[in-house]
Write a protein that holds these residues in place. Structure first.
Motif, PDB file in Angstrom:
ATOM      1  N   VAL A 753       8.624  -7.389 -10.173  1.00 32.81           N
ATOM      2  CA  VAL A 753       9.208  -6.092 -10.516  1.00 32.81           C
ATOM      3  C   VAL A 753       8.225  -4.949 -10.257  1.00 32.81           C
ATOM      4  O   VAL A 753       8.604  -3.917  -9.669  1.00 32.81           O
ATOM      5  N   PRO A 754       6.944  -5.074 -10.638  1.00 31.98           N
ATOM      6  CA  PRO A 754       6.000  -3.997 -10.280  1.00 31.98           C
ATOM      7  C   PRO A 754       5.871  -3.775  -8.779  1.00 31.98           C
ATOM      8  O   PRO A 754       5.665  -2.642  -8.333  1.00 31.98           O
ATOM      9  N   TRP A 755       6.011  -4.828  -7.970  1.00 28.13           N
ATOM     10  CA  TRP A 755       5.957  -4.645  -6.521  1.00 28.13           C
ATOM     11  C   TRP A 755       7.148  -3.814  -6.063  1.00 28.13           C
ATOM     12  O   TRP A 755       7.023  -2.944  -5.198  1.00 28.13           O
ATOM     13  N   ALA A 756       8.324  -4.114  -6.640  1.00 28.42           N
ATOM     14  CA  ALA A 756       9.521  -3.367  -6.263  1.00 28.42           C
ATOM     15  C   ALA A 756       9.393  -1.899  -6.674  1.00 28.42           C
ATOM     16  O   ALA A 756       9.836  -0.998  -5.937  1.00 28.42           O
ATOM     17  N   LEU A 757       8.785  -1.661  -7.818  1.00 24.22           N
ATOM     18  CA  LEU A 757       8.601  -0.276  -8.257  1.00 24.22           C
ATOM     19  C   LEU A 757       7.638   0.466  -7.329  1.00 24.22           C
ATOM     20  O   LEU A 757       7.841   1.653  -7.019  1.00 24.22           O
ATOM     21  N   GLU A 758       6.596  -0.222  -6.885  1.00 21.60           N
ATOM     22  CA  GLU A 758       5.682   0.394  -5.929  1.00 21.60           C
ATOM     23  C   GLU A 758       6.397   0.618  -4.598  1.00 21.60           C
ATOM     24  O   GLU A 758       6.208   1.661  -3.941  1.00 21.60           O
ATOM     25  N   ALA A 759       7.219  -0.328  -4.183  1.00 22.87           N
ATOM     26  CA  ALA A 759       7.982  -0.155  -2.950  1.00 22.87           C
ATOM     27  C   ALA A 759       8.937   1.025  -3.068  1.00 22.87           C
ATOM     28  O   ALA A 759       9.155   1.775  -2.098  1.00 22.87           O
ATOM     29  N   GLN A 760       9.522   1.216  -4.240  1.00 22.82           N
ATOM     30  CA  GLN A 760      10.403   2.356  -4.487  1.00 22.82           C
ATOM     31  C   GLN A 760       9.654   3.666  -4.231  1.00 22.82           C
ATOM     32  O   GLN A 760      10.167   4.587  -3.585  1.00 22.82           O
TER      33      GLN A 760
END
Length: 910
Positions: A753-760
């Motif tokens: 989930v933190p990776w997805a937030l960074e990708a966002q």
């Protein structure tokens, strides 16, 4: 501190090796006496004297080396056998009826158009072993406690059904529905002991994988644990495990013998049916399996009772002054004994007794028929009773009874002792007639010639049936019986979860630690706190659970008889007879067996326990997957934590620790509710709902599996209006995109989930893409619900078609949809069919390896930058951006260079 007399011996049966001889003359006198006995009376007499001296030495508590193997004769001498309290004539009639009905049930299941299989030879060999238990030892549950816990050998199930039929617990219609559970519902009988399929009958699932013996050991230990912690009075409960000698080859069968001896589990008896035969042939054709098992059990510290010969051998053994008969028994291999079981009396006279004049003289007055009927001890009720009584009376050790039998006993010459007998399922008419005559069953030739052989019931008012009912009444009710007496637990209120919902503030913690903090608050609850059973395989410190040592303490029936090296520390290692934590050492199989025993205590003893088993990386569902299936079958409940989860999270450990597939394995278990949460507040909702579903007013027979990680992150506070339903169903939105002109959806689970937030952030900042981020707390549950919806729609086409939750949840969201996790792609791909739009996934497929987290994630293309590229790729495929952008992204983020990735967060063992 326990007194010296209460302690386990540190050296078992040993002798000091460096002791000077202070009286050489006395020593020589003893040696001379032995020499004289050998010279004057022979080696056999000298051996007998030595054995008697060893026996007396033990009586006087003089330490002497343990004998790992004894003569191939009964452990209990004829003169030491107790009075047999039963009516042997009636018991024989009962057993004959049971034998007949078991064989007929399996034979009828092979009728044309059915042919569902079954086994008759195993029960035929072990029938007396069970019958003595049913008539004289197995305690039922009518007294309000758990009674005895009996692990029946799986292949013997037809005999257990046949006995239940005589007692009117099962009907003829049910016997005819053997192995036809759906087509003959609700009358179907399961093939083997399956509590999930017959929840009012079977208690413990068993069949030939070594899980029965393993489960029995830890059930006996759990009984002691519950007694010590004053949760249930299990003092009268005895655990019986019926096993096959071939089954003992399974590593699980013998792998945990030491814990039973170490903890003095004299509430446990193994009965090994030694019919000397596996499925295809002899267990030890050139050896002696009973001698081998005796050595292994004695070496592990068990009390061993060998039951080899029936009473017909007693007069012969009484004549054996020179030990020649015993020597013949000692030296005859099992393969030859199997041949004797199939041959004539004349053959046995020639080949067993014929090699020595003294042996021939022993049987010269016996007919060939008498010699042929020299039997094995496992078929002799009086001998079996003596062995059981000795096992129950023995204190300080678990007991194993090694009982020799003939596979297919009484079924006739085509079955008895034959290599193929395990696969033989149908008796011919001639077989049935011989079988009937041998058992004295009042069924006519005409009945057998007419078609399917009939069942036999002597009548509800017959002396045999009344005897059976009376015996079970005296012993506390019918077995096997599964009864659920437990009441729903009063569950904690919202305050218990408040801390977890506040987030971690500026502190970074792993989801493992977030769970441990919730668990700590739950264990403080006055209503359910004491019911938690903590289980870990020598990894409490790794998971940050050493904080429980001073308060909950580690269970050890002997307490702590030493001064701990860390006794001055706040989190000192603390053992106690009333400890709450089970520390099973480096044994995931042992831990899972403890989990099952604790998780089914609500049924076994009517007292719910809440086990929390925390294991390391993939060493749960991969290492002990058979046991998790057994857990589901046994209807056990509790929490399983796959800590240090993920293929790239456990840095440095390498290939055999990099778990990218446990969630996929969990998805195959219908009794498992699995989650992959990212934040503490998600865990709080999941745990709360798990307690409700497993221990609330409408308790379900499921267990919860949570994968948690050792990578520290900052946990946000629970947002206002949190989508609690979405968390539990499997997906909820954690961040709505606010900048950018092109829409996309990022779905992630757990540590991703933190990776997805960074990708966002990168998508908006670098490419003008507005992406929402969803936390997929359970890919598995989303798929399970969607499959159920499709099944309903398939069978009800006339009704309004239902829509899966994931489809409804994502409806209206602007795609494409990109999923990412620290699992192999097959995990998120489970829901691809029901995602309303273009869908792609990223995952850690392949073997893991040791490196930094950043490098590993770049290698597997699951880091934030790879998520960006995957999103841009799908947008280009949809024609929303130019494909030239993709090469720009690859170059900008150096996605072809693993070494260019940021190393990522370091540390975080918990």
């Amino acid at each position: 501190m326990a007194s010296a007399s209460d302690r386990n011996p540190i050296i078992i049966g040993g002798l000091p090796s460096q002791v000077p001889d202070f009286d050489p003359e006395e020593t020589q006198e003893w040696l001379d006496s032995l020499d004289a006995a050998v010279d004057e009376r022979g080696r056999e007499r000298a051996r007998y004297l030595m054995l008697r001296l060893i026996e007396r030495a033990r009586e006087k508590r003089v330490a002497v080396p343990e004998m790992r193997s004894t003569d191939y004769v009964n452990t209990i001498a004829t003169k030491d056998e107790p009075f047999f309290p039963g009516n042997e004539e009636i018991e024989r009639k009962v057993l004959n009826a049971t034998r007949w009905n078991a064989a007929v049930m399996v034979s009828r299941a092979q009728r044309p158009g059915i042919g569902v299989g079954g086994h008759i030879a195993t029960f035929a060999s072990s029938a007396s072993l069970y019958d003595v238990g049913f008539n004289h030892f197995f305690r039922g549950k009518d007294e309000g406690d758990g009674g005895d816990q009996i692990f029946f050998q799986g292949h013997a199930s037809p005999g257990i059904y046949a006995r239940a039929y005589l007692l009117d617990r099962l009907s003829e219609q049910q016997l005819d529905a053997f192995r036809q559970e759906k087509s003959k519902a609700p009358y179907g009988l399961s093939s083997y002991p399956h509590p999930r399929l017959m929840p009012d009958f079977w208690e413990f699932p068993t069949v030939s994988m070594g899980l029965g013996p393993l489960g029995a050991i830890y059930q006996a230990r759990m009984n002691r644990y519950m007694q010590a912690r004053d949760i249930a009075d299990t003092s009268k409960s005895h655990v019986w495990a019926y096993l096959g000698d071939g089954e003992m080859d399974e590593p699980e069968s013998l792998g945990q013998l030491s814990i039973a001896a170490r903890e003095n589990l004299d509430n446990l008896t193994f009965v090994v049916n030694c019919n000397l035969q596996r499925l295809d042939g002899p267990v030890r054709g050139n050896g002696k399996i009973m001698q081998e098992l005796e050595s292994q059990f004695r070496g592990a510290g068990w009390n061993v009772i060998k039951l080899i010969w029936d009473r017909s051998w007693d007069p012969l053994l009484a004549q054996d002054r020179d030990g020649i008969l015993v020597n013949k028994m000692n030296t005859t291999p099992d393969g030859q004994f199997q041949t004797y079981a199939t041959e004539s009396g004349a053959y046995i006279r020639e080949h067993f007794f014929g090699g020595d004049q003294r042996l021939r003289a022993m049987v010269e007055n016996m007919t060939d028929q008498q010699i042929q009927h020299l039997g094995r001890g496992g078929h002799d009720h009086k001998k079996v009773y003596a062995a059981y009584a000795a096992a129950k009376a023995h204190k300080g050790q678990p007991t194993v009874i090694l009982a020799q039998t003939v596979k297919g006993w009484t079924l006739g010459p085509n079955f008895e002792g034959r290599n193929a007998t395990h696969q033989m399922k149908k008796l011919t008419v001639d077989d049935l007639k011989r079988f009937r005559d041998r058992l004295h069953i009042p069924i006519t030739d005409a009945q057998l010639d007419a078609g399917a052989p009939p069942y036999y019931h002597p009548g509800r008012d017959s002396p045999e049936i009344q005897y059976m009912h009376d015996r079970r009444s005296a012993l506390g009710g019918y077995v096997p019986t599964r009864v659920v007496r437990a009441k729903p637990l009063q569950l904690p209120d919202e305050k218990t979860y408040a801390a977890a919902k506040k987030g971690s503030g500026q502190q970074s913690i792993a989801t493992t630690m977030a769970f441990v903090r919730i668990l700590k608050d739950l264990m403080r609850d006055k209503e359910i706190g004491r019911r938690f059973v903590l289980i870990a395989p020598d990894e409490y410190r790794t998971f940050g659970m050493d904080a429980f040592f001073p308060s909950a303490k580690i269970y050890n029936p002997l307490g702590q008889q030493y001064e701990a090296v860390d006794r001055d520390l706040l989190l000192a290692y603390k053992e106690s007879p009333t400890g709450q934590m089970l520390h099973d050492g480096i044994s995931e199989a042992g831990c899972t067996a403890s989990l099952i025993a604790a998780g089914s205590a609500y049924a076994t003893h009517g007292e719910p326990l809440i086990p929390v088993y925390v294991f390391y990386s993939m060493f749960g569902f991969q290492r002990t997957g058979d046991q998790f299936w057994q857990m589901a079958d046994q209807l056990a409940r509790g929490f399983v934590l796959g800590a240090t989860a993920g293929r790239t999270t456990l840095t440095g450990e390498g290939l055999q620790h990099a778990d990218g597939h446990s969630q996929l394995l969990a998805s195959t278990n219908p009794g498992c509710v699995s989650y992959d949460p990212a934040y503490g507040y998600e865990i709080a909702h999941i745990v709360k709902d798990g307690l409700r579903r497993m221990y609330g007013p409408e308790a379900e027979d499921v267990f919860y599996y949570l994968t948690v990680y050792n990578e520290p992150i900052q946990h946000p506070a629970e947002p206002d209006g949190v989508d609690a339903e979405g968390i539990l169903k499997g997906i909820h939105r954690v961040s709505k995109g606010t900048s950018g002109t092109i829409g996309a959806q990022l779905m992630a689970s757990g540590v991703a989930v933190p990776w997805a937030l960074e990708a966002q952030r990168l998508l908006a900042q670098d490419w003008g893409v507005r992406a929402d981020v969803w936390s997929a707390t359970s890919w598995n549950e989303l798929r399970r619900e969607a499959v159920e919806v499709e099944e309903h729609n398939l069978l009800h086409p006339e009704e309004e078609q239902r829509v899966p939750y994931v489809t409804r949840k994502l409806s209206g969201a602007e795609g494409p949809f990109v999923a990412v996790s620290d699992w192999m792609r097959a995990v998120p791909d489970q829901i691809s069919r029901w995602v309303p739009g273009t869908y792609t996934s990223l995952g850690a497929d392949g073997f893991g390896f040791a490196d930094t987290r950043g490098a590993a994630r770049r290698f597997f293309h699951i880091d934030a930058q790879s998520v960006v590229l995957a999103t841009l790729t799908e947008l280009a495929r949809d024609g929303k951006i130019d494909r030239s952008v993709l090469k720009q992204a690859v170059d900008r983020y150096q996605l072809l260079d693993v070494a260019a990735a940021e190393p990522g967060a370091a540390g975080g063992d918990a």
